[in-house]
Design a protein around this motif. Structure first.
Motif, PDB file in Angstrom:
ATOM      1  N   THR A 262      87.103  96.336  84.567  1.00  0.00           N
ATOM      2  CA  THR A 262      86.743  95.171  83.762  1.00  0.00           C
ATOM      3  C   THR A 262      85.622  95.532  82.799  1.00  0.00           C
ATOM      4  O   THR A 262      84.833  96.446  83.043  1.00  0.00           O
ATOM      5  N   LEU A 263      85.536  94.783  81.706  1.00  0.00           N
ATOM      6  CA  LEU A 263      84.524  95.009  80.679  1.00  0.00           C
ATOM      7  C   LEU A 263      83.651  93.769  80.558  1.00  0.00           C
ATOM      8  O   LEU A 263      84.167  92.637  80.518  1.00  0.00           O
ATOM      9  N   ALA A 264      82.345  93.967  80.519  1.00  0.00           N
ATOM     10  CA  ALA A 264      81.393  92.863  80.416  1.00  0.00           C
ATOM     11  C   ALA A 264      80.779  92.860  79.027  1.00  0.00           C
ATOM     12  O   ALA A 264      80.073  93.792  78.639  1.00  0.00           O
ATOM     13  N   PHE A 265      81.064  91.804  78.264  1.00  0.00           N
ATOM     14  CA  PHE A 265      80.543  91.660  76.903  1.00  0.00           C
ATOM     15  C   PHE A 265      79.381  90.666  76.935  1.00  0.00           C
ATOM     16  O   PHE A 265      79.578  89.474  77.214  1.00  0.00           O
ATOM     17  N   GLY A 266      78.169  91.158  76.692  1.00  0.00           N
ATOM     18  CA  GLY A 266      77.001  90.299  76.697  1.00  0.00           C
ATOM     19  C   GLY A 266      76.695  89.782  75.308  1.00  0.00           C
ATOM     20  O   GLY A 266      76.767  90.513  74.320  1.00  0.00           O
ATOM     21  N   TYR A 267      76.329  88.475  75.226  1.00  0.00           N
ATOM     22  CA  TYR A 267      76.008  87.878  73.924  1.00  0.00           C
ATOM     23  C   TYR A 267      75.031  86.724  74.116  1.00  0.00           C
ATOM     24  O   TYR A 267      74.819  86.239  75.234  1.00  0.00           O
ATOM     25  N   ASP A 268      74.419  86.281  73.026  1.00  0.00           N
ATOM     26  CA  ASP A 268      73.474  85.179  73.049  1.00  0.00           C
ATOM     27  C   ASP A 268      74.203  83.916  72.622  1.00  0.00           C
ATOM     28  O   ASP A 268      74.611  83.789  71.458  1.00  0.00           O
ATOM     29  N   ALA A 269      74.376  82.990  73.552  1.00  0.00           N
ATOM     30  CA  ALA A 269      75.126  81.768  73.269  1.00  0.00           C
ATOM     31  C   ALA A 269      74.439  80.890  72.238  1.00  0.00           C
ATOM     32  O   ALA A 269      75.071  79.987  71.672  1.00  0.00           O
ATOM     33  N   ARG A 270      73.145  81.127  71.981  1.00  0.00           N
ATOM     34  CA  ARG A 270      72.448  80.345  70.964  1.00  0.00           C
ATOM     35  C   ARG A 270      72.778  80.837  69.559  1.00  0.00           C
ATOM     36  O   ARG A 270      72.486  80.173  68.574  1.00  0.00           O
ATOM     37  N   VAL A 271      73.385  82.028  69.468  1.00  0.00           N
ATOM     38  CA  VAL A 271      73.703  82.632  68.171  1.00  0.00           C
ATOM     39  C   VAL A 271      75.193  82.549  67.866  1.00  0.00           C
ATOM     40  O   VAL A 271      75.603  82.311  66.726  1.00  0.00           O
ATOM     41  N   MET A 272      76.022  82.746  68.872  1.00  0.00           N
ATOM     42  CA  MET A 272      77.478  82.731  68.664  1.00  0.00           C
ATOM     43  C   MET A 272      78.162  82.167  69.893  1.00  0.00           C
ATOM     44  O   MET A 272      77.591  82.103  70.979  1.00  0.00           O
ATOM     45  N   GLY A 273      79.419  81.770  69.729  1.00  0.00           N
ATOM     46  CA  GLY A 273      80.193  81.239  70.829  1.00  0.00           C
ATOM     47  C   GLY A 273      81.092  82.291  71.445  1.00  0.00           C
ATOM     48  O   GLY A 273      81.299  83.372  70.882  1.00  0.00           O
ATOM     49  N   ALA A 274      81.667  81.953  72.587  1.00  0.00           N
ATOM     50  CA  ALA A 274      82.566  82.884  73.266  1.00  0.00           C
ATOM     51  C   ALA A 274      83.791  83.175  72.419  1.00  0.00           C
ATOM     52  O   ALA A 274      84.354  84.279  72.457  1.00  0.00           O
ATOM     53  N   GLY A 275      84.212  82.200  71.601  1.00  0.00           N
ATOM     54  CA  GLY A 275      85.380  82.397  70.756  1.00  0.00           C
ATOM     55  C   GLY A 275      85.191  83.522  69.762  1.00  0.00           C
ATOM     56  O   GLY A 275      86.145  84.272  69.471  1.00  0.00           O
ATOM     57  N   THR A 276      83.968  83.664  69.238  1.00  0.00           N
ATOM     58  CA  THR A 276      83.696  84.739  68.288  1.00  0.00           C
ATOM     59  C   THR A 276      83.864  86.099  68.950  1.00  0.00           C
ATOM     60  O   THR A 276      84.426  87.036  68.372  1.00  0.00           O
ATOM     61  N   VAL A 277      83.387  86.219  70.181  1.00  0.00           N
ATOM     62  CA  VAL A 277      83.517  87.481  70.908  1.00  0.00           C
ATOM     63  C   VAL A 277      84.983  87.753  71.225  1.00  0.00           C
ATOM     64  O   VAL A 277      85.482  88.875  71.051  1.00  0.00           O
ATOM     65  N   LEU A 278      85.706  86.737  71.679  1.00  0.00           N
ATOM     66  CA  LEU A 278      87.124  86.916  71.986  1.00  0.00           C
ATOM     67  C   LEU A 278      87.936  87.302  70.747  1.00  0.00           C
ATOM     68  O   LEU A 278      88.841  88.148  70.812  1.00  0.00           O
ATOM     69  N   ASP A 279      87.602  86.687  69.612  1.00  0.00           N
ATOM     70  CA  ASP A 279      88.313  87.027  68.372  1.00  0.00           C
ATOM     71  C   ASP A 279      88.129  88.497  68.019  1.00  0.00           C
ATOM     72  O   ASP A 279      89.086  89.177  67.594  1.00  0.00           O
ATOM     73  N   ALA A 280      86.890  88.998  68.215  1.00  0.00           N
ATOM     74  CA  ALA A 280      86.625  90.405  67.915  1.00  0.00           C
ATOM     75  C   ALA A 280      87.382  91.321  68.868  1.00  0.00           C
ATOM     76  O   ALA A 280      87.894  92.379  68.468  1.00  0.00           O
ATOM     77  N   ILE A 281      87.484  90.916  70.125  1.00  0.00           N
ATOM     78  CA  ILE A 281      88.211  91.727  71.112  1.00  0.00           C
ATOM     79  C   ILE A 281      89.701  91.785  70.756  1.00  0.00           C
ATOM     80  O   ILE A 281      90.317  92.857  70.760  1.00  0.00           O
ATOM     81  N   ARG A 282      90.265  90.642  70.425  1.00  0.00           N
ATOM     82  CA  ARG A 282      91.690  90.600  70.076  1.00  0.00           C
ATOM     83  C   ARG A 282      91.954  91.347  68.776  1.00  0.00           C
ATOM     84  O   ARG A 282      92.985  92.028  68.628  1.00  0.00           O
ATOM     85  N   ALA A 283      91.027  91.219  67.823  1.00  0.00           N
ATOM     86  CA  ALA A 283      91.196  91.898  66.535  1.00  0.00           C
ATOM     87  C   ALA A 283      91.217  93.415  66.706  1.00  0.00           C
ATOM     88  O   ALA A 283      91.832  94.131  65.903  1.00  0.00           O
ATOM     89  N   GLY A 284      90.591  93.907  67.763  1.00  0.00           N
ATOM     90  CA  GLY A 284      90.584  95.338  68.037  1.00  0.00           C
ATOM     91  C   GLY A 284      91.839  95.804  68.757  1.00  0.00           C
ATOM     92  O   GLY A 284      91.957  96.983  69.100  1.00  0.00           O
ATOM     93  N   GLY A 285      92.762  94.894  69.015  1.00  0.00           N
ATOM     94  CA  GLY A 285      94.031  95.263  69.628  1.00  0.00           C
ATOM     95  C   GLY A 285      94.046  95.233  71.142  1.00  0.00           C
ATOM     96  O   GLY A 285      95.031  95.655  71.767  1.00  0.00           O
ATOM     97  N   MET A 286      93.010  94.736  71.760  1.00  0.00           N
ATOM     98  CA  MET A 286      92.979  94.715  73.225  1.00  0.00           C
ATOM     99  C   MET A 286      93.765  93.530  73.756  1.00  0.00           C
ATOM    100  O   MET A 286      93.550  92.388  73.333  1.00  0.00           O
ATOM    101  N   ARG A 287      94.684  93.811  74.673  1.00  0.00           N
ATOM    102  CA  ARG A 287      95.408  92.742  75.350  1.00  0.00           C
ATOM    103  C   ARG A 287      94.616  92.320  76.591  1.00  0.00           C
ATOM    104  O   ARG A 287      94.068  93.167  77.308  1.00  0.00           O
ATOM    105  N   ILE A 288      94.569  91.015  76.866  1.00  0.00           N
ATOM    106  CA  ILE A 288      93.704  90.470  77.922  1.00  0.00           C
ATOM    107  C   ILE A 288      94.552  89.907  79.047  1.00  0.00           C
ATOM    108  O   ILE A 288      95.415  89.051  78.830  1.00  0.00           O
TER     109      ILE A 288
END
Length: 316
Positions: A262-288
């Motif tokens: 598993t991969l743990a993506f850390g982010y600051d929820a006050r700056v961005m939402g989980a959707g932004t991180v997920l979009d970047a993951i999908r844009a890189g071609g990773m299937r979840i």
């Protein structure tokens, strides 16, 4: 009686110098109010001043300056009533080994001036699960049983405020759960609880409000929910569906690999939402295959605030 169980203003304590150590400031102008009927957490690293504050409230240590009121009674004006309003369960297992639990509670009640007709010895022993050990010598009790007896001793005079100083240190899970059930029951009956603990998950689960003390000062005080909300750190834990490469990520997002792939993506929820991180993951071609989030907890807040309090001042 006001809405405050404890009112502390400008509390200071300085221990005099000795041949081995200089003068030590244990409390440096503490202001603190504990609402009546609450379960209130008093947290801080070792040496922060928590025990000194508790001992001052209990009348065991003389303050250097300031004012303390317990259940509306000023320590300086009504010392007897102030002291009778509070019960303390100490961290240290200090018991007379030649007393039985029944005898220990009777002696403690006598010291508080509780008439025999009003003593609740067996009721308290039943509360802490020691009724069957009422006539066993304290020296034969296990460590967990001795800790339960300390709780019963703190309750013999029916205090309105109960202080629990590291009550679950070194006890097993069964005893810990039993203790918290009793604490909640006492609180539901109107007793104000002040809890110090190094188990931050306990404080997060039990306490309505929390004050964090460090270097003799209260560095923050808020509801538990608000304190946890101050830390915006979140983690998105992703299980890839098949082999995966780390995608390009937005600025401020970190990634680490955990056991099991598993991969743990850390982010600051006050700056961005989980959707932004997920979009970047999908844009890189990773299937979840699976995804979940992890929130910050009280430990994150505690470490962040106490480390800030210890940072050297930038002033010249």
């Amino acid at each position: 009686m006001t809405d405050a169980a404890i009112e502390i203003t400008g509390l200071k304590k300085t221990y005099a110098p000795s041949a081995k150590s200089p003068a030590k400031v244990a409390l440096d102008g503490v202001d603190l109010t504990v609402p009546a009927g609450s379960i209130f957490g008093l947290l801080g690293p070792n040496g922060a001043g928590k025990s000194t504050m508790i001992n001052i409230m209990a009348g065991l240590v003389l303050k250097s300056a300031g004012n303390v009121k317990i259940w509306g009674f000023d320590q300086d004006v009504n010392p007897r009533q102030s002291r009778a309003a509070i019960g303390v369960m100490p961290q240290e297992l200090v018991l007379d080994p030649f007393f039985t639990p029944r005898g220990a509670l009777d002696v403690q009640a006598g010291l508080w001036g509780v008439p025999k007709s009003q003593r609740r010895t067996m009721e308290l022993l039943d509360l802490v699960g020691l009724a069957d050990k009422a006539d066993a010598y304290a020296r034969s009790l296990s460590g967990g049983m001795r800790r339960r007896l300390l709780l019963a001793k703190a309750l013999v005079h029916s205090p309105r405020v109960l202080v629990l100083d590291e009550p679950t240190a070194g006890v097993d899970i069964e005893l810990r759960n039993m203790l918290w059930r009793n604490v909640r029951r006492l609180n539901e009956q109107g007793t104000t609880i002040i809890l110090t603990t190094h188990y931050l998950e306990e404080a997060q689960e039990m306490c309505d409000e929390i004050a964090i003390i460090d270097q003799g000062r209260v560095i923050t005080r808020d509801t538990t929910a608000n304190l946890v909300g101050r830390v915006g750190a979140k983690t998105l834990v992703v299980t890839p569906d098949g082999p995966a490469q780390i995608p390009a990520l937005p600025e401020g997002v970190s990634v680490s690999e955990r056991p099991g792939g598993t991969l743990a993506f850390g982010y600051d929820a006050r700056v961005m939402g989980a959707g932004t991180v997920l979009d970047a993951i999908r844009a890189g071609g990773m299937r979840i295959a699976d995804v979940r989030t992890e929130e910050a907890d009280l430990e994150d807040v505690f470490l962040q605030l106490t480390s800030k309090a210890r940072e050297p001042s930038s002033a010249a």
